[in-house]
Design an enzyme around this catalytic site. Structure first.
Site, mmCIF file in Angstrom:
data_model
loop_
_atom_site.group_PDB
_atom_site.id
_atom_site.type_symbol
_atom_site.label_atom_id
_atom_site.label_comp_id
_atom_site.label_asym_id
_atom_site.label_seq_id
_atom_site.Cartn_x
_atom_site.Cartn_y
_atom_site.Cartn_z
ATOM 1 N N ASP A 169 -14.626 2.708 6.689
ATOM 2 C CA ASP A 169 -13.495 3.442 6.119
ATOM 3 C C ASP A 169 -13.862 4.053 4.782
ATOM 4 O OD1 ASP A 169 -10.630 4.196 5.693
ATOM 5 O OD2 ASP A 169 -10.887 2.802 4.039
ATOM 6 N N ARG B 258 -13.488 12.631 4.270
ATOM 7 C CA ARG B 258 -12.248 13.374 4.520
ATOM 8 C C ARG B 258 -11.838 14.198 3.309
ATOM 9 N NH1 ARG B 258 -8.318 8.804 5.371
ATOM 10 N NH2 ARG B 258 -6.759 10.461 5.184
ATOM 11 N N HIS C 282 0.848 -1.193 0.000
ATOM 12 C CA HIS C 282 0.000 0.000 0.000
ATOM 13 C C HIS C 282 0.881 1.240 0.000
ATOM 14 C CE1 HIS C 282 -3.936 1.929 0.617
ATOM 15 N NE2 HIS C 282 -3.245 2.843 1.257
ATOM 16 N N LYS D 14 -8.180 -1.287 6.012
ATOM 17 C CA LYS D 14 -8.354 -1.939 4.708
ATOM 18 C C LYS D 14 -7.466 -3.174 4.596
ATOM 19 C CE LYS D 14 -7.821 1.759 1.965
ATOM 20 N NZ LYS D 14 -8.171 3.059 2.542
ATOM 21 N N SER E 295 -7.122 4.312 8.325
ATOM 22 C CA SER E 295 -7.720 4.016 7.028
ATOM 23 C C SER E 295 -6.936 2.917 6.317
ATOM 24 C CB SER E 295 -7.751 5.279 6.164
ATOM 25 O OG SER E 295 -8.201 4.995 4.854
#
Length: 419
Positions: free
Chosen positions: A160, A167, A81, A186, A182
Site C-alpha cells: 500500500d 497514485r 481514519h 492499513k 488502501s
C-alpha cells in the site's frame, strides 16, 4: 502468470482473480514488477473499477504484504481514519482526547495525497517528532502514556505504501477501489480491534457527492466485516476547509489552540463529537452517542486531552516547548492578507481550490519525490455564512515565494464567492 497479461485483462474490463491480484501485489512489493507496469495497472483499475470481491482481495493482499501487528496486549484498540480532506487536523485533536478517556491509541497515519493533507506531514513539522519509531517503541509508548502515532515506515502494508505514493503522481487518487483497499489494508495491518472512518464528502474530498461517499462507506464496512474488524463509517462535509487553517505547521498550531481551549470552530466540534462518540460507544466507554459527545468535550475543557498531546510529542522525541509556546514555530517569509472583494455573505470557500493552491505554495506534493514546506498555507478569519465588508480581511496567505503568494491571492479573490 505475467504482469502484462494482468494489465491487459483489467484494461479490457475483465475481473482479476485472487491469484492475479496477489501476484501483482507480491511482485510490486519485492521489486520484480516495475513502477511503470504498476502505474499501468493502477490506471486501468482507476478507469475500469473493480468488483467488491476484487476490492476485498486487493485489500487483504496489501494488508498481508508485510507484518500484521498483534495489539491484543494493549486491550481494546479503536482506530480512526479519514479518507482525506483540506485542513483536516482532526487526528491531532481527537486522538489525544480518546487517549485521555482511557482508550489505547496505537495509530498508523499517512502522508498527504494529492490536494489533501497528511497527519504524518503535520506531525513532522514539530521539531524532533519521530514518526518512524520501531514496533517495540511504538507499543511501549502506548503502554506508557496511552497513545502513539507513527507513519507507515515499518513493514506494515508495504504494498500500500508503494501504491499510495504512485497514485499521487499519476492522478489516480480519487478511485473508490483504491481508496477503500488502501485505508482498510492499513487498518487491518495496524492491528486495531474496531475502526471508525471519517468519509469526507465534497469539493475538497475524493468523494465529491453523497452517493459516492455512501458507496465507499458501504465497501469499507463490508471489508471490515469480512476481516473481523467492526467498522463504522461517518460521512462528513468537506466543501470548505476544516477549521481555520490549511498547511502543516499552521494546522498543528490550530490543533494545539483547540486543545488549549482557546476556541473551537463549529465544524471541528461537530466532527470530533461524531467520530469520538462512536469510538467511545464501540469501546464500551460511553452509554450512547450523546454520552460520548459529553465525554469528548469534557476531556478538552478539563485540559486532559492537551496533557495527552504533550505526552505523545515528548514520547516520540518532539520538542514540547513548541507545543507549550506555538510562537516558536518558524513562520513563512511572506504573510499576505486576503481581502473581501465586496460587501456580502461568503457563500463558497472552495476546499478543492484551497487545497490545490496550498500544494502550489509547497504544502503538498506534486511529484513523488517532492519535499513538503511545513510553513506555507492559509489561515482564515471567516467561513461560509459569515458576513463581510469590502476590504475586510478574510484570511492570510503564508508563503516563502512572494510571486507565488500574489498569484495565489489573485486566484483566491476570484474563488471566494461573496453574495
Amino acid at each position: 502468470m505475467s504482469i502484462l497479461d494482468i494489465i491487459a485483462k483489467k484494461r479490457d474490463k475483465k475481473e482479476l482473480s485472487k491469484e492475479e491480484i496477489e501476484f501483482f501485489i507480491n511482485g510490486y512489493t519485492d521489486g520484480s514488477i516495475a513502477d511503470y507496469q504498476a502505474a499501468a495497472l493502477v490506471m486501468a483499475i482507476y478507469i475500469n473499477g473493480m468488483t467488491d470481491r476484487e476490492i476485498t482481495d486487493l485489500t487483504m493482499a496489501m494488508a498481508y504484504s508485510g507484518d500484521v501487528l498483534d495489539l491484543s496486549e494493549l486491550g481494546e484498540v479503536i482506530d480512526k481514519h479519514s479518507t482525506g480532506g483540506v485542513g483536516d487536523k482532526i487526528t491531532l485533536i481527537l486522538m489525544p482526547v480518546i487517549a485521555a478517556l482511557g482508550i489505547p491509541v496505537a495509530k498508523m497515519s499517512g502522508r498527504g495525497l494529492g490536494f489533501t493533507g497528511g497527519t504524518i506531514d503535520k506531525l513532522e513539522s514539530i521539531p524532533g517528532y519521530n514518526t518512524g519509531v520501531d514496533i517495540d517503541t511504538f507499543i511501549r509508548n502506548v503502554k506508557r502514556c496511552g497513545i502513539a502515532l507513527m507513519g507507515q515506515t515499518l513493514n506494515l502494508a508495504p504494498a500500500d505504501k508503494k501504491i499510495y505514493g504512485l497514485r499521487d503522481t499519476i492522478s489516480c487518487t480519487d478511485s473508490i477501489p483504491l481508496i477503500a483497499s488502501s485505508i482498510m489494508s492499513k487498518k487491518i495491518a495496524a492491528g486495531a480491534n474496531k475502526i471508525v472512518i471519517d468519509v469526507t464528502c465534497g469539493s475538497g474530498a475524493f468523494m465529491k457527492n453523497k452517493e459516492d461517499a455512501e458507496n465507499l462507506a458501504s465497501i469499507m464496512t463490508q471489508i471490515g466485516k469480512l476481516s473481523g474488524k467492526e467498522t463504522v463509517c461517518i460521512i462528513t462535509d468537506m466543501n470548505e476547509p476544516v477549521g481555520y487553517s490549511v498547511g502543516n505547521t499552521l494546522e498543528v498550531i490550530e490543533a494545539v489552540d483547540i486543545l488549549k481551549n482557546k476556541y473551537m470552530p463549529k465544524d471541528v466540534k461537530h466532527i470530533i463529537e461524531e467520530l469520538g462518540s462512536n469510538m467511545l460507544v464501540l469501546a464500551g466507554k460511553a452509554e450512547d452517542i450523546q454520552d460520548g459527545k459529553s465525554k469528548i468535550m469534557e476531556a478538552i475543557q478539563s485540559g486532559r486531552a492537551y496533557v495527552k498531546l504533550l505526552e505523545l510529542v515528548q514520547n516520540q522525541g518532539g520538542d514540547i516547548s513548541y507545543i507549550e509556546d506555538t510562537t516558536k514555530f518558524e513562520s513563512a517569509k511572506y504573510v499576505i492578507p486576503i481581502e473581501a472583494s465586496k460587501n456580502g455573505t461568503i457563500t463558497e470557500l472552495d476546499a478543492y481550490e484551497i487545497g490545490r493552491l496550498s500544494c502550489y505554495l509547497g504544502a503538498g506534493r506534486q511529484r513523488k519525490e517532492d519535499s513538503i514546506n511545513p510553513k506555507v498555507g492559509f489561515t482564515f478569519n471567516k467561513k461560509v455564512g459569515d458576513t463581510v465588508q469590502y476590504k475586510d480581511i478574510i484570511g492570510y496567505i503564508y508563503a516563502d515565494d512572494e510571486q507565488k503568494a500574489y498569484e495565489v491571492k489573485e486566484q483566491l479573490q476570484q474563488d471566494i464567492m461573496i453574495d
